[in-house]
Design a protein around this motif. Structure first.
Motif, short mmCIF file in Angstrom:
data_model
loop_
_atom_site.label_atom_id
_atom_site.label_comp_id
_atom_site.label_asym_id
_atom_site.label_seq_id
_atom_site.Cartn_x
_atom_site.Cartn_y
_atom_site.Cartn_z
N GLY A 1 0.78 -1.23 0.00
CA GLY A 1 0.00 0.00 0.00
C GLY A 1 0.81 1.28 0.00
N ASP A 2 2.12 1.19 0.21
CA ASP A 2 2.97 2.38 0.22
C ASP A 2 3.95 2.42 -0.95
OD1 ASP A 2 1.92 3.59 2.52
OD2 ASP A 2 3.13 2.29 3.82
N ASN A 3 3.87 1.42 -1.83
CA ASN A 3 4.83 1.35 -2.94
C ASN A 3 4.11 0.89 -4.20
OD1 ASN A 3 7.72 1.68 -1.60
ND2 ASN A 3 6.50 0.36 -0.25
N TYR A 4 3.88 1.84 -5.12
CA TYR A 4 3.20 1.53 -6.36
C TYR A 4 3.24 2.74 -7.29
CZ TYR A 4 -0.61 4.13 -4.05
OH TYR A 4 -1.34 5.08 -3.39
N TYR A 5 2.79 2.54 -8.52
CA TYR A 5 2.50 3.62 -9.46
C TYR A 5 0.99 3.73 -9.55
CZ TYR A 5 7.35 3.49 -11.17
OH TYR A 5 8.71 3.55 -11.28
N ALA A 6 0.49 4.88 -10.02
CA ALA A 6 -0.96 5.02 -10.13
C ALA A 6 -1.33 6.14 -11.10
CB ALA A 6 -1.59 5.30 -8.77
N VAL B 1 1.37 9.18 -10.92
CA VAL B 1 2.14 9.36 -9.69
C VAL B 1 2.94 8.09 -9.38
CG1 VAL B 1 0.44 10.99 -8.78
CG2 VAL B 1 0.28 8.57 -8.17
N ARG B 2 4.00 8.29 -8.61
CA ARG B 2 4.80 7.18 -8.10
C ARG B 2 4.87 7.32 -6.59
NH1 ARG B 2 10.09 7.55 -10.72
NH2 ARG B 2 10.40 9.27 -9.25
N ARG B 3 4.56 6.24 -5.89
CA ARG B 3 4.57 6.26 -4.42
C ARG B 3 5.67 5.31 -3.93
NH1 ARG B 3 0.43 8.22 -1.26
NH2 ARG B 3 0.41 7.60 0.93
N ARG B 4 6.59 5.83 -3.16
CA ARG B 4 7.69 5.05 -2.61
C ARG B 4 7.80 5.32 -1.12
NH1 ARG B 4 7.06 2.32 -6.12
NH2 ARG B 4 8.38 1.78 -7.91
N GLY B 5 7.66 4.26 -0.32
CA GLY B 5 7.73 4.42 1.12
C GLY B 5 6.66 5.36 1.66
N VAL C 1 5.63 8.06 0.28
CA VAL C 1 5.82 9.43 -0.23
C VAL C 1 5.45 9.44 -1.71
CG1 VAL C 1 7.45 11.29 -0.61
CG2 VAL C 1 7.63 9.87 1.45
N GLN C 2 4.55 10.32 -2.08
CA GLN C 2 4.03 10.36 -3.44
C GLN C 2 4.68 11.49 -4.23
OE1 GLN C 2 -0.13 9.28 -4.21
NE2 GLN C 2 -0.40 11.32 -5.12
N SER C 3 5.11 11.19 -5.46
CA SER C 3 5.67 12.20 -6.36
C SER C 3 4.89 12.16 -7.67
CB SER C 3 7.15 11.95 -6.61
OG SER C 3 7.37 10.65 -7.13
N VAL C 4 4.73 13.32 -8.30
CA VAL C 4 3.97 13.43 -9.54
C VAL C 4 4.91 13.30 -10.73
CG1 VAL C 4 2.47 14.92 -10.92
CG2 VAL C 4 2.25 14.89 -8.42
N LEU C 5 4.61 12.36 -11.61
CA LEU C 5 5.40 12.17 -12.82
C LEU C 5 4.87 12.99 -13.99
CD1 LEU C 5 5.81 8.27 -12.67
CD2 LEU C 5 7.39 10.01 -11.81
N ALA C 6 3.55 13.18 -14.03
CA ALA C 6 2.93 13.96 -15.10
C ALA C 6 1.54 14.38 -14.65
CB ALA C 6 2.84 13.16 -16.39
#
Length: 432
Positions: A263-268, A285-289, A291-296
C-alpha cells in the motif's frame, strides 16, 4: 548449376516464408501436451466422457453436482508430465464453459498452491485459455485439476516456456495475464482481492441491472484500497472501465494502481474532480515508502457519472495514458514496472470499476484477427478496447494476436538475405 549458386533465390524464399510463418511458435520453445481424457487418477464428480463436437473424450463435470469454491463438492483429476529443461512455463487449457457461473477450474502443479484456471468470458464454445506461469525444474511433475465450478469440460492441457507461444492460433482463445469482470455466481474472483479500508462490494448498478452485469463499487470517507497480487507479472499494460460517482471535498480522488508491492509502494493514475462537469484532472504518480511524487499532470474530457475506458500502457521507459481511446498523458520512467494492481480511493469518494484487464506489454497494439463464435457466446453489453472486443448484438470477436511485420518489412528481409548470400563464393559457377 551448383547447389551453392541457388543460395540467393533460396534466401529470398526463406525471407518470404519468414513473413508468412511469423506467428509460428518460437523454434526454441519447450512444449508439453497433456491429454485431459487420460488422468492417472480421478475422483467424482469428475468423469471422462465423449464431450467434443466429433465425440472426442475429455474431462467433464456435470451440471448441478456441486461447486468446489462453495465447498458443495470435491473431485479431482491427476496427471503427470515431464519437461526437458528448467524454466518458467505457462499453463493453457482447451475448455468449454457454459456461463459466468461455470467458467473456472482449480489447477495445482506439484505442491504449489492451487490457482484458478479460466474465469474468462468466452461461453458456449471450445477455446484455449492461458492460465498462470510456474517455474519448473527439468524432469517429471504432477498436475492436479480440482473442482471450482460444475458443468464444464476440458479436453487438453498445454505447457510452454515461451510467453508468446500458442497451442493453436486458429482457435478462439483468451490470453490475458489477468481479467476480472466481477460476474458469475462468485462475483468473478472478487474473494481473492485484498481489502484495506473503506467499503468494497459487487452488485448490479441500476443502469445495467437488466443486462445481468455486475461491477465493483468502492466507497470511502478517508482512505480505501483493494489489491490483487501479481508478483509474477512482469511489465504489463492495464485497463479498466471507470465511473466516478462522487468526489466530495478537496483531496478526494480515485487511483488505478499498478506495479504494486504494498500500500505504500506503487504507481498510479490518479483522477480528481476538476470543478467542471466535462473535465477530469489526472496525474501519473509514483509512491515510494508512502511518499508520493507526480510524474505527469494533465486534464481529459470526462462526463460525470458515465463509464470511461482507461488504459495505461507500460512501455520500456514510458507510461502512457489513454482515456476512451485517446492519448491524454505520458511520463518517462526507466524503472521496470511489474507487480500487483489495485484500486484506491481517498477523501469522501465513490467510484465504480469493471472489466479490469492485465495484458503482456504491447498486446494492445497487436494485429487483430476475427474469430467467429457461436451466437450468444457472451452476455457482455459494452464494446471493449484491448485484447478483445465483444460487439453487442453480434457474435463477432476481435482477437489480438502477435503483431505481424508489414509486407515491406518482409521484402526488405528477403532483399537483405539476397545481398548477403550473393557475396558467398559459389564453387561450380557456370557448371552444369
Amino acid at each position: 548449376m551448383s547447389r551453392f549458386a541457388r543460395l540467393p533465390a533460396a534466401a529470398a524464399l526463406a525471407g518470404l516464408i519468414l513473413y508468412s510463418g511469423i506467428t509460428a511458435a518460437p523454434l526454441t520453445a519447450e512444449r508439453v501436451w497433456v491429454d485431459a481424457s487420460r488422468p492417472l487418477a480421478i475422483e467424482p464428480p469428475f468423469d471422462v466422457v465423449p464431450i467434443g463436437p466429433e465425440g472426442e473424450r475429455g474431462l467433464w463435470i456435470g451440471p448441478n453436482v456441486g461447486r468446489g469454491w462453495k465447498k458443495e463438492a470435491g473431485g479431482s483429476a491427476t496427471y503427470q508430465f515431464e519437461v526437458a529443461q528448467a524454466g518458467e512455463y505457462w499453463l493453457w487449457a482447451y475448455c468449454l464453459w457454459h456461463d459466468a457461473c461455470t467458467n473456472a477450474i482449480y489447477a495445482q502443479v506439484d505442491g504449489m498452491p492451487a490457482a484458478i484456471l479460466g474465469n474468462d468470458p468466452l461461453f458456449g464454445q471450445w477455446h484455449w485459455v492461458r492460465g498462470f506461469a510456474v517455474r519448473l525444474k527439468a524432469g517429471p511433475h504432477r498436475l492436479v485439476l480440482s473442482n471450482h465450478s460444475d458443468n464444464l469440460a476440458v479436453r487438453q492441457l498445454f505447457l510452454t516456456d515461451s510467453p508468446t507461444d500458442h497451442p493453436d492460433r486458429g482457435a478462439p482463445s483468451f490470453v490475458e495475464l489477468f481479467y476480472e469482470g466481477f460476474d458469475g455466481c462468485d462475483n468473478g474472483d472478487f474473494a481473492a482481492w485484498r481489502q484495506q479500508g473503506g467499503q468494497w462490494f459487487v452488485e448490479h448498478p441500476q443502469e445495467v441491472a437488466d443486462k445481468g452485469k455486475k461491477v465493483l463499487i468502492g466507497r470511502c470517507d478517508g482512505r480505501a484500497l483493494i489489491t490483487m497480487n501479481g508478483n509474477e507479472w512482469g511489465r504489463y499494460d492495464l485497463s479498466a472501465l471507470v465511473k466516478l460517482v462522487a468526489m466530495n471535498g478537496p483531496g478526494s480522488s480515485a487511483q488505478i494502481c499498478f506495479g504494486l508491492s504494498d500500500g505504500d509502494n506503487y504507481y498510479a493514475l490518479q483522477l480528481q474532480d476538476s470543478g467542471r462537469a466535462d473535465v477530469v484532472q489526472a496525474q501519473l504518480v509514483r509512491r515510494r515508502g508512502g511518499v508520493q511524487s507526480v510524474l505527469a499532470a494533465f486534464e481529459s474530457p470526462w462526463q460525470a457519472g458515465a463509464w470511461h475506458d482507461v488504459e495505461i500502457d507500460n512501455a520500456r521507459d514510458a507510461l502512457t495514458v489513454r482515456i476512451d481511446g485517446v492519448k491524454r498523458g505520458c511520463a518517462t520512467d526507466p524503472t521496470p514496472v511489474g507487480g500487483g494492481i489495485g484500486l484506491r480511493l481517498e477523501g469522501k469518494a465513490e467510484a465504480h470499476f469493471d472489466d479490469v484487464h492485465v495484458r503482456v506489454n504491447g498486446q494492445n497494439a497487436a494485429e487483430r484477427r476475427v474469430v467467429p463464435t457461436a451466437t450468444g457466446a457472451t452476455n457482455y453489453h459494452r464494446v471493449y478496447r484491448g485484447h478483445r472486443e465483444y460487439r453487442e448484438g453480434t457474435s463477432e470477436i476481435q482477437e489480438y494476436g502477435l503483431p505481424l511485420p508489414s509486407l515491406p518489412s518482409a521484402l526488405c528481409a528477403s532483399v537483405f538475405s539476397v545481398i548477403v548470400f550473393s557475396f558467398i563464393e559459389r564453387p561450380g559457377e557456370g557448371a552444369e
